[in-house]
Structure formats: structure tokens, C-alpha cells
Design a protein around this motif. Structure first.
Motif, short mmCIF file in Angstrom:
data_model
loop_
_atom_site.label_atom_id
_atom_site.label_comp_id
_atom_site.label_asym_id
_atom_site.label_seq_id
_atom_site.Cartn_x
_atom_site.Cartn_y
_atom_site.Cartn_z
N TYR A 80 -1.86 -4.06 12.31
CA TYR A 80 -1.27 -2.76 12.05
C TYR A 80 -0.47 -2.74 10.74
CZ TYR A 80 1.75 1.33 12.70
OH TYR A 80 2.42 2.52 12.53
N ALA A 81 0.33 -3.79 10.53
CA ALA A 81 1.17 -3.84 9.33
C ALA A 81 0.32 -3.87 8.07
CB ALA A 81 2.09 -5.06 9.39
N GLU A 82 -0.78 -4.62 8.10
CA GLU A 82 -1.65 -4.72 6.92
C GLU A 82 -2.32 -3.38 6.61
OE1 GLU A 82 -3.32 -9.23 6.67
OE2 GLU A 82 -3.88 -8.09 8.46
N VAL A 83 -2.74 -2.67 7.67
CA VAL A 83 -3.35 -1.35 7.46
C VAL A 83 -2.34 -0.41 6.82
CG1 VAL A 83 -4.34 0.67 8.61
CG2 VAL A 83 -5.01 -1.63 9.33
N MET A 84 -1.11 -0.44 7.31
CA MET A 84 -0.07 0.42 6.75
C MET A 84 0.17 0.09 5.28
SD MET A 84 0.92 2.62 9.00
CE MET A 84 2.52 3.17 8.43
N ALA A 91 -2.12 5.23 -1.45
CA ALA A 91 -1.46 6.49 -1.79
C ALA A 91 -0.83 6.41 -3.18
CB ALA A 91 -0.41 6.84 -0.74
N VAL A 92 -0.21 5.27 -3.49
CA VAL A 92 0.42 5.10 -4.80
C VAL A 92 -0.63 5.11 -5.92
CG1 VAL A 92 1.66 3.45 -6.27
CG2 VAL A 92 2.44 3.87 -3.92
N LEU A 93 -1.67 4.28 -5.74
CA LEU A 93 -2.66 4.13 -6.81
C LEU A 93 -3.52 5.38 -6.98
CD1 LEU A 93 -3.85 0.43 -6.31
CD2 LEU A 93 -2.25 1.32 -8.00
N GLU A 94 -3.96 5.98 -5.88
CA GLU A 94 -4.80 7.18 -6.00
C GLU A 94 -3.96 8.39 -6.41
OE1 GLU A 94 -8.41 7.86 -4.41
OE2 GLU A 94 -8.40 6.23 -2.93
N SER A 152 -6.81 -2.49 -10.60
CA SER A 152 -5.99 -2.51 -9.38
C SER A 152 -6.72 -1.81 -8.23
CB SER A 152 -4.64 -1.83 -9.64
OG SER A 152 -3.89 -2.53 -10.61
N MET A 153 -7.38 -0.69 -8.53
CA MET A 153 -8.11 0.04 -7.50
C MET A 153 -9.29 -0.79 -6.99
SD MET A 153 -6.94 2.87 -6.41
CE MET A 153 -8.46 3.22 -5.51
N ALA A 154 -9.96 -1.53 -7.87
CA ALA A 154 -11.10 -2.35 -7.45
C ALA A 154 -10.66 -3.40 -6.43
CB ALA A 154 -11.75 -3.01 -8.66
N SER A 155 -9.52 -4.02 -6.67
CA SER A 155 -8.98 -5.01 -5.75
C SER A 155 -8.63 -4.38 -4.40
CB SER A 155 -7.76 -5.68 -6.37
OG SER A 155 -7.17 -6.59 -5.46
N LEU A 156 -7.98 -3.23 -4.46
CA LEU A 156 -7.59 -2.54 -3.23
C LEU A 156 -8.83 -2.09 -2.44
CD1 LEU A 156 -5.19 -1.30 -1.58
CD2 LEU A 156 -5.64 0.81 -2.83
N GLN A 157 -9.83 -1.59 -3.13
CA GLN A 157 -11.02 -1.09 -2.45
C GLN A 157 -11.76 -2.20 -1.72
OE1 GLN A 157 -12.81 0.79 -5.82
NE2 GLN A 157 -11.79 2.75 -5.46
N ARG A 158 -11.76 -3.41 -2.26
CA ARG A 158 -12.38 -4.53 -1.55
C ARG A 158 -11.66 -4.79 -0.24
NH1 ARG A 158 -13.18 -6.64 -6.80
NH2 ARG A 158 -11.20 -7.77 -6.72
N ARG A 201 -1.78 12.30 -2.58
CA ARG A 201 -1.02 11.51 -1.61
C ARG A 201 -1.17 12.10 -0.20
NH1 ARG A 201 3.33 8.01 -2.54
NH2 ARG A 201 3.51 7.25 -4.68
N ALA A 202 -1.11 13.42 -0.10
CA ALA A 202 -1.29 14.07 1.20
C ALA A 202 -2.68 13.80 1.76
CB ALA A 202 -1.04 15.57 1.07
N HIS A 203 -3.67 13.79 0.88
CA HIS A 203 -5.05 13.50 1.27
C HIS A 203 -5.18 12.10 1.86
CE1 HIS A 203 -9.40 13.33 1.09
NE2 HIS A 203 -9.39 12.43 0.12
N ILE A 204 -4.59 11.12 1.19
CA ILE A 204 -4.66 9.74 1.66
C ILE A 204 -3.86 9.57 2.96
CG2 ILE A 204 -4.13 7.34 1.11
CD1 ILE A 204 -6.43 8.66 -0.53
N GLU A 205 -2.73 10.22 3.06
CA GLU A 205 -1.90 10.10 4.26
C GLU A 205 -2.58 10.73 5.47
OE1 GLU A 205 1.72 11.79 2.88
OE2 GLU A 205 2.26 10.01 1.70
N ALA A 206 -3.35 11.78 5.26
CA ALA A 206 -4.10 12.39 6.37
C ALA A 206 -5.15 11.42 6.90
CB ALA A 206 -4.76 13.68 5.91
#
Length: 223
Positions: A80-84, A91-94, A152-158, A201-206
Motif C-alpha cells: 500500500y505504501a509503495e502504491v501511494m 501527480a508531481v511529475l505529470e 524521470s517519467m520513464a523511470s516512474l512508468q516502469r 493532478r486531479a486526474h492522477i488522484e482520481a
């Protein structure tokens, strides 16, 4: 199959196996906790065990695969913590991506984003919808024109691939997502960086809220 391959062929085949396994993790064909048996994968992918082993090592370096004692290589499970944490970073990067795109995107790029979102709205759910959604976000990232952000996004997306299929498999979420994309597009067209970041940010949080509900449901089933 014989493992004694031409060394020049091992690299390309390992890369091919790596990308095919990446696709299977992202699409949910390989689920978190699932074992990666070299012999089975080699037979299914039509290669020897050597490139499969290379691919698994690369997936482990990416943080997508872990070695479990007495079991072997498995697709990682995120707690759970990792998903959060992942969604907080997303949210920050996008959000930053949308802000920069509001300033840097050309009219042609904004038109292309609108076309992609219209296609996504027409399709609704399914693998093609997931593909169009990825293209939408990748096109927005290109429009932001920042190479460091792209890395940074490429790393996160993996890392996000471990979560499996997109939340667009839910029809209600699919409708909401295209509506949220429209709000982002409005901000891009008016060159309003603050609004673009806020709506993204709202999009990602949804998406995060739905993902957490799915994670809790899975935990209850597994428990």
C-alpha cells in the motif's frame, strides 16, 4: 532448445524478450507474485533460456522482478505504501508535465492531443483504449519539451507497470478520464500553466483513488 547461441544474437534476443515481458507485466498477463520460469518463458517466447535470463536480470534491475527464497524470480508485489508513493510522484511529475506543456506545446501538438482524446472517448474501454491513453500522456510529455523530466517519467512508468492494467478497464473511470483530459486540454489551449497542473493532478488522484480501492479488494481476497 540449445542454450549455446551465437553471442551476437544473445543481446538482441534478450532485448526482445525483455520488451515482450514488459508488455505482459503492463497488460496484466504476468501478475504481481507470478513466477518467471525460464524454461516456460523460453518455450513461449521462442528463444533459448539465455536471453530469457538476460531479460529477467534487466527486469530485476528495473525493480519489476524480485527473487523470492525457494521460489525464484517473481513479478514484484507493491504494498500500500509503495502504491501511494508512486502515485504521489506521478501527480508531481505529470502535473509538472502539464504545466510545461501549457507553455511549450505547439498548436499542432494540442490538436493531436485533442484527436487522441476524441478517439479514446469513442472506444471507451479495452486494450486499444489503454494504448491510446498511453499515447495521450506520452504526447503531452513530448509537448513539455524537457528531457530531464522525460527521463524521470520513464523511470516512474516502469515502476507503475507492476500495477498491471490501466484503470480504464472500468467503464465509469474511462468516461471520467476523457472528461478530465478535456479539462487539461482547455488549460493547454489558454496557456494556463496553473490550471493545467491543477487539472492533471486531479486526474492522477482520481485514478489513484480507484487503484487503492482495487488494491484493498485484492488484499481482502488474498487474505
Amino acid at each position: 532448445m540449445n542454450d549455446q547461441e551465437d553471442p551476437q544474437q544473445v543481446g538482441p534476443q534478450g532485448s526482445s524478450a525483455y520488451h515482450r515481458l514488459l508488455d505482459e507485466i503492463r497488460d496484466g498477463a504476468l501478475l504481481p507474485g507470478g513466477r518467471l520460469r525460464e524454461t516456460e518463458l523460453a518455450e513461449r517466447l521462442g528463444v533459448s533460456r539465455t536471453p530469457v535470463r538476460e531479460a529477467i536480470r534487466q527486469l530485476e534491475a528495473d525493480g519489476l522482478v524480485a527473487h523470492v527464497p525457494r521460489i525464484g524470480a517473481t513479478v514484484r508485489r507493491l504494498d500500500y505504501a509503495e502504491v501511494m508513493e508512486l502515485y504521489e510522484m506521478r501527480a508531481v511529475l505529470e502535473g509538472t508535465t502539464a504545466r510545461l506543456a501549457a507553455r511549450a506545446a505547439s498548436d499542432v501538438e494540442i490538436d493531436e492531443l485533442e484527436t487522441l482524446n476524441n478517439q479514446l472517448a469513442a472506444i471507451g474501454t479495452g486494450p486499444e483504449a489503454a494504448r491510446l491513453n498511453r499515447i495521450f500522456h506520452a504526447t503531452l510529455l513530448d509537448a513539455a519539451k524537457n528531457r530531464f523530466l522525460a527521463r524521470s517519467m520513464a523511470s516512474l512508468q516502469r515502476a507503475l507497470m507492476i500495477l498491471g492494467p490501466t484503470m480504464l478497464s472500468d467503464s465509469t473511470r474511462a468516461q471520467d478520464a476523457t472528461a478530465e483530459h478535456e479539462e487539461i486540454l482547455k488549460a493547454l489551449k489558454t496557456r494556463d500553466g496553473d490550471a493545467a497542473e491543477k487539472t492533471m493532478r486531479a486526474h492522477i488522484e482520481a485514478s489513484q483513488r480507484l487503484r487503492i480501492r482495487a488494491l484493498r479488494a485484492r488484499t481482502q481476497i488474498d487474505g
